[in-house]
Scaffold this motif. Sequence first.
Motif, PDB file in Angstrom:
ATOM      1  N   MET A  22       1.478  42.527 -79.164  1.00  0.00           N
ATOM      2  CA  MET A  22       0.141  42.194 -78.716  1.00  0.00           C
ATOM      3  C   MET A  22      -0.916  42.943 -79.526  1.00  0.00           C
ATOM      4  SD  MET A  22      -1.453  40.372 -76.624  1.00  0.00           S
ATOM      5  CE  MET A  22      -2.929  40.180 -75.717  1.00  0.00           C
ATOM      6  N   LYS A  23      -0.597  44.217 -79.816  1.00  0.00           N
ATOM      7  CA  LYS A  23      -1.536  45.029 -80.579  1.00  0.00           C
ATOM      8  C   LYS A  23      -1.761  44.446 -81.976  1.00  0.00           C
ATOM      9  CE  LYS A  23      -0.789  49.470 -80.363  1.00  0.00           C
ATOM     10  NZ  LYS A  23      -0.374  50.856 -80.654  1.00  0.00           N
ATOM     11  N   GLU A  24      -0.694  43.920 -82.581  1.00  0.00           N
ATOM     12  CA  GLU A  24      -0.810  43.339 -83.914  1.00  0.00           C
ATOM     13  C   GLU A  24      -1.689  42.087 -83.914  1.00  0.00           C
ATOM     14  OE1 GLU A  24       2.222  44.023 -82.543  1.00  0.00           O
ATOM     15  OE2 GLU A  24       2.710  45.834 -83.666  1.00  0.00           O
ATOM     16  N   ILE A  25      -1.614  41.301 -82.858  1.00  0.00           N
ATOM     17  CA  ILE A  25      -2.443  40.098 -82.751  1.00  0.00           C
ATOM     18  C   ILE A  25      -3.916  40.477 -82.658  1.00  0.00           C
ATOM     19  CG2 ILE A  25      -3.004  38.117 -81.280  1.00  0.00           C
ATOM     20  CD1 ILE A  25      -0.023  37.992 -80.562  1.00  0.00           C
ATOM     21  N   ILE A  26      -4.222  41.488 -81.882  1.00  0.00           N
ATOM     22  CA  ILE A  26      -5.626  41.932 -81.731  1.00  0.00           C
ATOM     23  C   ILE A  26      -6.159  42.438 -83.062  1.00  0.00           C
ATOM     24  CG2 ILE A  26      -7.116  43.652 -80.630  1.00  0.00           C
ATOM     25  CD1 ILE A  26      -5.320  43.380 -78.139  1.00  0.00           C
ATOM     26  N   TRP A  27      -5.367  43.247 -83.756  1.00  0.00           N
ATOM     27  CA  TRP A  27      -5.804  43.762 -85.061  1.00  0.00           C
ATOM     28  C   TRP A  27      -5.958  42.632 -86.077  1.00  0.00           C
ATOM     29  CZ3 TRP A  27      -8.237  48.030 -85.632  1.00  0.00           C
ATOM     30  CH2 TRP A  27      -7.964  49.112 -84.820  1.00  0.00           C
ATOM     31  N   SER A  28      -5.064  41.656 -86.019  1.00  0.00           N
ATOM     32  CA  SER A  28      -5.170  40.508 -86.924  1.00  0.00           C
ATOM     33  C   SER A  28      -6.439  39.706 -86.655  1.00  0.00           C
ATOM     34  CB  SER A  28      -3.955  39.595 -86.765  1.00  0.00           C
ATOM     35  OG  SER A  28      -2.778  40.278 -87.097  1.00  0.00           O
ATOM     36  N   LEU A  29      -6.736  39.458 -85.401  1.00  0.00           N
ATOM     37  CA  LEU A  29      -7.956  38.728 -85.054  1.00  0.00           C
ATOM     38  C   LEU A  29      -9.205  39.500 -85.467  1.00  0.00           C
ATOM     39  CD1 LEU A  29      -7.038  37.265 -81.548  1.00  0.00           C
ATOM     40  CD2 LEU A  29      -7.247  36.045 -83.718  1.00  0.00           C
ATOM     41  N   LEU A  30      -9.175  40.798 -85.286  1.00  0.00           N
ATOM     42  CA  LEU A  30     -10.306  41.624 -85.709  1.00  0.00           C
ATOM     43  C   LEU A  30     -10.493  41.538 -87.220  1.00  0.00           C
ATOM     44  CD1 LEU A  30     -12.502  43.657 -84.898  1.00  0.00           C
ATOM     45  CD2 LEU A  30     -10.815  45.461 -85.248  1.00  0.00           C
ATOM     46  N   GLY A  31      -9.403  41.564 -87.969  1.00  0.00           N
ATOM     47  CA  GLY A  31      -9.472  41.434 -89.420  1.00  0.00           C
ATOM     48  C   GLY A  31     -10.020  40.080 -89.841  1.00  0.00           C
ATOM     49  N   VAL A  32      -9.631  39.024 -89.148  1.00  0.00           N
ATOM     50  CA  VAL A  32     -10.130  37.686 -89.456  1.00  0.00           C
ATOM     51  C   VAL A  32     -11.623  37.604 -89.189  1.00  0.00           C
ATOM     52  CG1 VAL A  32     -10.046  35.263 -88.722  1.00  0.00           C
ATOM     53  CG2 VAL A  32      -7.928  36.509 -89.144  1.00  0.00           C
ATOM     54  N   VAL A  33     -12.076  38.156 -88.076  1.00  0.00           N
ATOM     55  CA  VAL A  33     -13.508  38.139 -87.743  1.00  0.00           C
ATOM     56  C   VAL A  33     -14.304  38.914 -88.790  1.00  0.00           C
ATOM     57  CG1 VAL A  33     -15.217  38.968 -86.068  1.00  0.00           C
ATOM     58  CG2 VAL A  33     -13.181  37.765 -85.279  1.00  0.00           C
ATOM     59  N   GLY A  77     -13.438  39.454 -91.903  1.00  0.00           N
ATOM     60  CA  GLY A  77     -13.379  38.675 -93.139  1.00  0.00           C
ATOM     61  C   GLY A  77     -14.358  37.516 -93.128  1.00  0.00           C
ATOM     62  N   ILE A  78     -14.475  36.814 -92.012  1.00  0.00           N
ATOM     63  CA  ILE A  78     -15.424  35.704 -91.907  1.00  0.00           C
ATOM     64  C   ILE A  78     -16.854  36.211 -92.014  1.00  0.00           C
ATOM     65  CG2 ILE A  78     -16.355  33.964 -90.311  1.00  0.00           C
ATOM     66  CD1 ILE A  78     -13.447  33.540 -89.354  1.00  0.00           C
ATOM     67  N   ALA A  79     -17.154  37.322 -91.345  1.00  0.00           N
ATOM     68  CA  ALA A  79     -18.512  37.887 -91.409  1.00  0.00           C
ATOM     69  C   ALA A  79     -18.849  38.304 -92.841  1.00  0.00           C
ATOM     70  CB  ALA A  79     -18.631  39.081 -90.463  1.00  0.00           C
ATOM     71  N   ALA A  80     -17.906  38.891 -93.544  1.00  0.00           N
ATOM     72  CA  ALA A  80     -18.143  39.295 -94.930  1.00  0.00           C
ATOM     73  C   ALA A  80     -18.363  38.077 -95.823  1.00  0.00           C
ATOM     74  CB  ALA A  80     -16.969  40.128 -95.442  1.00  0.00           C
ATOM     75  N   ALA A  81     -17.615  37.005 -95.602  1.00  0.00           N
ATOM     76  CA  ALA A  81     -17.773  35.788 -96.402  1.00  0.00           C
ATOM     77  C   ALA A  81     -19.140  35.157 -96.164  1.00  0.00           C
ATOM     78  CB  ALA A  81     -16.665  34.795 -96.073  1.00  0.00           C
ATOM     79  N   VAL A  82     -19.597  35.120 -94.926  1.00  0.00           N
ATOM     80  CA  VAL A  82     -20.918  34.561 -94.613  1.00  0.00           C
ATOM     81  C   VAL A  82     -22.002  35.397 -95.282  1.00  0.00           C
ATOM     82  CG1 VAL A  82     -22.582  34.207 -92.734  1.00  0.00           C
ATOM     83  CG2 VAL A  82     -20.219  33.446 -92.477  1.00  0.00           C
ATOM     84  N   TYR A  83     -21.892  36.709 -95.214  1.00  0.00           N
ATOM     85  CA  TYR A  83     -22.877  37.597 -95.835  1.00  0.00           C
ATOM     86  C   TYR A  83     -22.903  37.391 -97.354  1.00  0.00           C
ATOM     87  CZ  TYR A  83     -25.358  41.884 -97.021  1.00  0.00           C
ATOM     88  OH  TYR A  83     -26.265  42.788 -97.515  1.00  0.00           O
ATOM     89  N   MET A  84     -21.737  37.253 -97.980  1.00  0.00           N
ATOM     90  CA  MET A  84     -21.673  37.058 -99.419  1.00  0.00           C
ATOM     91  C   MET A  84     -22.291  35.714 -99.824  1.00  0.00           C
ATOM     92  SD  MET A  84     -18.451  37.404-102.007  1.00  0.00           S
ATOM     93  CE  MET A  84     -17.752  35.790-101.816  1.00  0.00           C
TER      94      MET A  84
END
Length: 85
Positions: free
Chosen positions: A1-12, A14-21
Amino acid sequence: MKEIIWSLLGVVIGIAAAVYMVRLLLLKYKGVKVNAEVTAAKEVKKDNYVHTMKYIVDGEYFEADDKAGFTQPFEVGSFKTIIYD
């Protein structure tokens, strides 16, 4: 479960960084470049300078502070190229 939360946080993140770029790239290629004169430089925090820039667009004068927070002040009276939308 912990890995899923960390993965989702990483995806969020990454998306925020892509939008900013993408926003920065649009500003670079679609923004208007103009030479601005430095009219003032003030130290907001230790080694963090904000500059007041004056520039002309279509015969109208504008004066605004930069938002970058430079570590060294620009010389008052010098000209810098700025990009605005």
